[in-house]
Design a protein around this motif. Sequence first.
Motif, short mmCIF file in Angstrom:
data_model
loop_
_atom_site.label_atom_id
_atom_site.label_comp_id
_atom_site.label_asym_id
_atom_site.label_seq_id
_atom_site.Cartn_x
_atom_site.Cartn_y
_atom_site.Cartn_z
N THR A 258 -7.22 18.17 -4.55
CA THR A 258 -6.30 17.20 -5.14
C THR A 258 -5.43 17.95 -6.14
OG1 THR A 258 -7.72 16.55 -7.00
CG2 THR A 258 -8.04 15.40 -4.90
N ARG A 259 -4.17 17.58 -6.18
CA ARG A 259 -3.26 18.19 -7.15
C ARG A 259 -2.14 17.20 -7.45
NH1 ARG A 259 -0.22 22.75 -3.33
NH2 ARG A 259 0.72 21.25 -1.85
N GLY A 260 -1.62 17.29 -8.64
CA GLY A 260 -0.54 16.38 -9.00
C GLY A 260 -0.28 16.37 -10.48
N GLU A 262 0.25 13.45 -14.03
CA GLU A 262 0.16 12.10 -14.55
C GLU A 262 0.82 12.05 -15.92
OE1 GLU A 262 -3.98 11.25 -14.58
OE2 GLU A 262 -4.47 12.75 -16.11
N THR A 280 1.06 8.21 -11.80
CA THR A 280 0.31 9.34 -11.26
C THR A 280 0.83 9.71 -9.88
OG1 THR A 280 -1.70 8.66 -12.43
CG2 THR A 280 -1.98 10.19 -10.60
N ASP A 282 -0.61 12.09 -6.83
CA ASP A 282 -1.84 12.79 -6.46
C ASP A 282 -1.78 13.14 -4.97
OD1 ASP A 282 -4.36 13.80 -6.11
OD2 ASP A 282 -5.41 12.12 -7.05
N ALA A 284 -3.82 14.46 -2.40
CA ALA A 284 -5.24 14.72 -2.11
C ALA A 284 -5.41 14.89 -0.60
CB ALA A 284 -6.10 13.57 -2.62
N LYS A 316 -1.07 8.26 -2.97
CA LYS A 316 -0.25 9.37 -3.46
C LYS A 316 0.48 8.98 -4.74
CE LYS A 316 1.53 12.38 -0.77
NZ LYS A 316 2.34 13.15 0.24
#
Length: 426
Positions: A258-260, A262, A280, A282, A284, A316
Amino acid sequence: MSGVAWTKRAQAADPLATRLFDRYRDDLSLPAKWGEALDLNLYGIRAADWFLPPTTNATVSAAALNGYNVVSHSRPVTDSYAAFAQTVWHVVPGVDLTTGLRYTYETKSGYFDQGATGASLVALTPAQQAAAQTIRSRYGIANYYQAETKAGRLSGQATLSWKVAEPLLTYVTYARGNKFGGLNLANITTTGQFAANPVIRPETIDSYEAGAKTTWSGGRVTANIAAFWTDVKDYQTTIVDIERNGVSFFTNAAKVRTRGFEADLRAAPTRWLSLYASGTYDDARYISYANAPCPIEITGQAICNLSGRPLPGVSKWAASTGGEVRAPLGLTGAHDTEMYLGSDYSYRSATNTSASLSRYSAIPSYDLINIRFGIRTLDGLFDIQFWGRNITDSTYFLSRGAANTGAITGTLGDPRTYGVTLRTKF
């Protein structure tokens, strides 16, 4: 009847479970010990017509499944021991290094014991008997196995923070986490074509995060932002395997990520107004899951490669915003009283609720709006609130899925709902 399950501890509160338990204890040799988990599946006199395709030989399917009963019991035991420590090093003024370590040792053991009774197959030909046994093996046959796992795991984290100026704090964090292995004490077979591993491997999580926390206008405004990246090795997930007749059990996917980023903002520009917003992103995904079970709509194929596909249960995009306005009403008796009006909006993009990513488990994006209006005392003596949830009456799903019988089911979220709530504190 099929799929009736309970634990013995629940019998007193479940009259149906009690009647079934008393009725079938002698015939099905149900265990007498308290503390064991029980599962009882009773297939009726027309079960074959419901569960098996019409292309199956009628004589074979009727003998195999009509009146077939499967009873299992299991008992897991877990022991866990841990020790931990944490340190804070003030490197220079405004710069701190916080570290922590935790060592955990766990042992898990248990057994699964299953018995089955059904119509005699002696009147069938040898080929028909083999076909009937194959059918029964997919719904449950006599099965006993023991399983255990034990391991010691070290986890920890390190955070370097820098207070750049009074309103700004930046940080970077690395953390290593662990989720211990477990046991599948369920209706799985441990040998043969449909064998599944009763031991779930431990999960290892490497997490990286960098961000900034800010406070402005004497604390009336806070704004935070963070970027994150998490790698999970041997990700533990629940699957429903159609090749094993829809049996649900735990397994491991080789790797997920997972990356992102927030962000959230909160503001109270005046005593009578507060606002917030958060969002957010995300991304994943299964990074490596080459031997995944196929979704129900794919037939004739036991294994599917889900590598690179989105992780179930994660939208997402997600966002929320709202606020509350308040107005003083003076004293009620000796209590300061205020009137308030608030609203909240939330959004979630599309996701999927099954590990196999079946199209029948897809949940479209949705958004919700809630409102509230009330009168309360500042000391909490009373709070009378009138509220409305999902006031636009959006239709949305909490979960969706398909069974091997062809039935597609889903759990809907609450429709437009209004109510009143009274709170008090003495």
